[in-house]
Write a protein that holds these residues in place. Structure first.
Motif: not given
Length: 85
Positions: A26-29, A33-36, A39-44
């Motif tokens: 979970g370090v990335c999200v 959270p604006s980048v990773f 809930d979005k696709r693409p998630w990055i």
């Protein structure tokens, strides 16, 4: 398909994700959270912050599932000039 890399292209950075390496820390999200954003696709979204900030955050990935390539503006400019010639 093993060792499948997923690429996310931005204007100044390309982010690579290798799902089989991910340990879901979970370090990335949690940290960006604006980048990773799961809930979005693409998630990055590699254009949601500066390339340098994204690169610094990816360096914190404990599993190495996330990698990046900073895109050289000079090379991309030359590539566009060559394609327009």
């Amino acid at each position: 398909m093993q060792n499948a890399k997923k690429l996310y292209y931005g204007e100044k950075i390309t982010v690579t994700f290798q799902p089989e390496k991910c340990i879901h820390s979970g370090v990335c999200v949690q940290g960006f959270p604006s980048v990773f954003n799961l809930d979005k696709r693409p998630w990055i979204d590699p254009d949601a912050a500066t390339a340098e900030a994204i690169a610094q955050h990816i360096d914190k990935c404990p599993s190495g599932a996330l990698e990046y390539e900073l895109l050289d503006e000079d090379k991309s400019d030359k590539k566009e000039e060559h394609n327009n010639a």
